[in-house]
Scaffold this motif. Structure first.
Motif, mmCIF file in Angstrom:
data_model
loop_
_atom_site.group_PDB
_atom_site.id
_atom_site.type_symbol
_atom_site.label_atom_id
_atom_site.label_comp_id
_atom_site.label_asym_id
_atom_site.label_seq_id
_atom_site.Cartn_x
_atom_site.Cartn_y
_atom_site.Cartn_z
ATOM 1 N N VAL A 83 0.824 -1.210 0.000
ATOM 2 C CA VAL A 83 0.000 0.000 0.000
ATOM 3 C C VAL A 83 0.860 1.262 0.000
ATOM 4 N N ILE A 84 1.895 1.296 0.836
ATOM 5 C CA ILE A 84 2.754 2.482 0.895
ATOM 6 C C ILE A 84 3.499 2.667 -0.423
ATOM 7 N N SER A 85 3.967 1.573 -1.007
ATOM 8 C CA SER A 85 4.679 1.671 -2.288
ATOM 9 C C SER A 85 3.772 2.188 -3.394
ATOM 10 N N ALA A 86 2.499 1.791 -3.369
ATOM 11 C CA ALA A 86 1.545 2.293 -4.359
ATOM 12 C C ALA A 86 1.346 3.796 -4.184
ATOM 13 N N ALA A 87 1.239 4.248 -2.939
ATOM 14 C CA ALA A 87 1.105 5.687 -2.680
ATOM 15 C C ALA A 87 2.353 6.429 -3.145
ATOM 16 N N ALA A 121 5.969 0.403 10.396
ATOM 17 C CA ALA A 121 6.537 0.750 9.086
ATOM 18 C C ALA A 121 6.949 2.209 9.174
ATOM 19 N N HIS A 122 8.146 2.519 8.665
ATOM 20 C CA HIS A 122 8.678 3.865 8.918
ATOM 21 C C HIS A 122 9.522 4.346 7.739
ATOM 22 N N VAL A 123 9.284 5.620 7.374
ATOM 23 C CA VAL A 123 10.093 6.305 6.367
ATOM 24 C C VAL A 123 10.207 7.769 6.790
ATOM 25 N N VAL A 158 8.264 9.299 1.474
ATOM 26 C CA VAL A 158 7.282 8.802 0.511
ATOM 27 C C VAL A 158 7.071 9.884 -0.544
ATOM 28 N N GLY A 159 7.291 9.541 -1.817
ATOM 29 C CA GLY A 159 7.154 10.493 -2.907
ATOM 30 C C GLY A 159 8.445 11.140 -3.331
ATOM 31 N N LEU A 160 9.531 10.838 -2.620
ATOM 32 C CA LEU A 160 10.812 11.477 -2.920
ATOM 33 C C LEU A 160 11.560 10.769 -4.040
ATOM 34 N N ASP A 161 11.389 9.444 -4.128
ATOM 35 C CA ASP A 161 12.157 8.662 -5.094
ATOM 36 C C ASP A 161 11.313 7.472 -5.551
ATOM 37 N N PRO A 162 11.423 7.081 -6.837
ATOM 38 C CA PRO A 162 10.624 5.932 -7.307
ATOM 39 C C PRO A 162 10.913 4.650 -6.533
ATOM 40 N N ARG A 163 12.138 4.499 -6.058
ATOM 41 C CA ARG A 163 12.501 3.313 -5.285
ATOM 42 C C ARG A 163 12.440 3.650 -3.805
ATOM 43 N N LEU A 164 11.411 3.162 -3.159
ATOM 44 C CA LEU A 164 11.198 3.473 -1.750
ATOM 45 C C LEU A 164 11.630 2.303 -0.879
#
Length: 566
Positions: A83-87, A121-123, A158-164
């Motif tokens: 879910v986070i990767s999709a966002a 889960a943390h970023v 989240v949203g900073l780089d395509p590879r999260l």
């Protein structure tokens, strides 16, 4: 007793002109609380980037909504990651499409409380703390670069780089635990000792959250101040792990003979007797017939754990293409009940001499793939698809049997508990599942689809595409034998589908059950184009080198002969 948690949150703008933080939580009840747990999230839109608040709100709302739509059999980290990767992909795509959303990004810290465990889960640089027994422990690490002119620069968001890359961690819960989620406006203004003191001072979670945010503002916070506090009041007595432990501690039933009773069930006959497992046909007082699955008396604790895990998986597969688990409250021994269906397996039908037409193969294949698709959507791999495990009922319905070696990542228990039976049948196992160089690939969706392809190949030809493979054999795989070599009447479109399904390399096969199903449904109307043989260079990558060496050798021989004849 269920999981009982009190929750409080507060979000203050502070010195900023706009609050770019966002906070949210879902506190479900009943089966959803048991299966998915309570989810709480804080996010801090990246300062200096366009629409940081929008990024934070979108990410939190997406996670709170979509997490509960993921299959119950998925592990919590997998569900959160998906879910986070999709966002993240959506935010990155918005940044690429529109100049006014460039750099749209946010930090994210989320925690799930399920049963007697927590998973985080943390970023970014928001934080999660655990307060237990007078000790405050930080559960996350800040993702920042040190900068000589700035306090910190985010290395991940989240949203900073395509590879999260997301940090996951987990641990056990205890009653009276406090989980504290904070953005940097709060923890950057308050020392850990002050955070602990405030949370301990306020018994009410809402009061504690507001006190944290207000104290940060009063302490000259330079950013928005958001706090979320979770207080664990009660823990459930029965988690999945506890339930499995209780079930596997039940005594094994004695070997049953026709006419004998157990827990109000009368034994009719023995359906299957293997080295470890036993299947009986039984009847209750109302006359309903079921299948009872249990273990031999010499089974060890690992076998008992595997049977309990098998029941857990089977309970979650509610599709009509599978027998259904029947609840039985009077259970005093280790076993579980499944629905009984008159009919026979496809292997039995083959043994009776039935010759399957191309239309029958395609029809059975379509129904089989619909069942496999339902299984894969739950993140379950069957690992033993074969005619023996495909049942055609007297009601005309096809059912997939035996989840004894099925694998699910919902709890990781499949690997932990081991297996009751051997994992797969050699002739139906994909080439990559055989040990190569000391390593053996793990079964996945592709290997299930390969087994389905071999099954349909066998129905059509009574043969195997690479010949029969014996246990402990180390086979070498070349090109599969075209089905028309055994049955010239097989149409070309069906042969193409079968050859693609049983291709040696996974990348040459169907990627999903849906793709395989579509090919069968299109049939002769839109046939697949599949090469009957791989090019020589693919079959033997060293062929060019061998050819050069051979030409060189011949040329040298001619030169030598020419020199000797002078």
């Amino acid at each position: 007793m269920t999981l009982s948690v009190s929750l409080g949150h507060a979000s203050l703008t502070g010195p900023r002109a706009r609050n770019e933080d966002f906070v949210g939580a879902v506190t479900p009840e009943g089966a959803e609380l048991e299966n998915k747990g309570l989810l709480a999230v804080v996010a801090d839109g990246v300062g200096g980037h366009a629409n940081g608040r929008e990024a934070a709100e979108f990410t939190v709302r997406s996670l709170l909504c979509d997490y509960y739509a993921t299959p119950d059999t998925w592990a919590i980290p997998k569900a959160l990651d998906k879910v986070i990767s999709a966002a993240n992909r959506w935010l990155v795509s918005q940044s690429q499409k529109r100049s006014d959303t460039a750099g749209m990004a946010t930090t994210l810290s989320a925690i799930v409380l399920r049963g007697r465990r927590w998973v985080s889960a943390h970023v970014g640089d928001s934080r999660i703390y655990l307060l237990r027994g007078g000790e405050l422990k930080r559960l996350t690490q800040d993702h920042v670069w040190e900068h000589p002119e700035l306090n910190s620069v985010l290395s991940r968001a989240v949203g900073l780089d395509p590879r999260l890359s997301i940090d996951f961690s987990e641990g056990d819960l205890q009653e009276n635990d406090s989980l504290i989620l904070l953005t940097d406006g709060v923890w950057g203004s308050l020392q850990d000792a002050r955070i602990q003191s405030i949370v301990e001072k306020h018994a009410d979670a809402q009061e504690a959250a507001f006190a944290l945010a207000e104290a940060a503002v009063d302490n000259n916070a330079q950013d928005n101040c958001t706090a979320l506090v979770l207080r664990v009041a009660e823990l459930p007595r029965d988690t999945l792990r506890d339930s499995l432990a209780r079930i596997r501690e039940l005594p094994l039933p004695p070997t049953l003979k026709p006419g004998q009773e157990i827990d109000g069930l009368t034994t009719l006959d023995v359906l299957h007797d293997s080295r470890v497992t036993l299947l009986y046909r039984v009847r209750n007082a109302a006359g309903d017939i079921y299948v009872l699955k249990t273990l031999h008396a010499n089974a060890d604790p690992h076998d008992a754990a595997a049977l309990a895990h098998e029941e857990w998986i089977a309970r979650r597969v509610t599709d009509a293409a599978f027998p259904q688990v029947v609840p039985w409250q009077a259970r005093s021994h280790l076993y579980y009940l499944m629905s009984w269906h008159e009919g026979e397996s496809l292997k039995q039908r083959l043994a009776r001499g039935h010759r399957f037409s191309a239309a029958e193969v395609a029809d059975l294949g379509a129904r089989l793939l619909k069942g496999i698709s339902a299984l894969h959507r739950l993140a379950i791999i069957h690992r033993d698809i074969k005619p023996d495990n495909i049942h055609l009922g007297a009601d005309g319905r096809l059912r997939i049997l035996d989840l004894g070696v099925a694998e699910s990542d919902g709890q990781g228990e499949g690997e932990r508990f081991g297996e009751i039976n051997n994992p797969g049948t050699p002739s139906y196992m994909a080439p990559e599942l055989f040990t190569q160089g000391g390593e053996r690939a793990r079964a996945n969706e592709s290997s299930d689809l390969y087994a389905a392809g071999v099954t349909l190949y066998e129905l059509a030809t009574r043969k195997y595409p690479y010949g029969e493979i014996e246990p402990f054999q180390r086979p070498k795989f070349g090109d599969p034998t075209p089905p028309t070599r055994f049955r010239p009447d097989i149409p070309e479109w069906l042969e193409s589908i079968l050859l693609k399904a049983v291709a040696r390399e996974p990348e040459r096969r169907f990627e999903t059950a849906e793709e395989f199903l579509l090919a069968l449904e299109r049939g002769a109307h839109r046939p697949l184009q599949v090469a009957r043989k791989r090019p020589l260079m693919e079959r033997d990558p060293q062929f060019a080198l061998k050819l050069v060496c051979a030409v060189s050798l011949v040329a040298n021989v001619f030169l030598l002969v020419a020199l000797l004849m002078r």
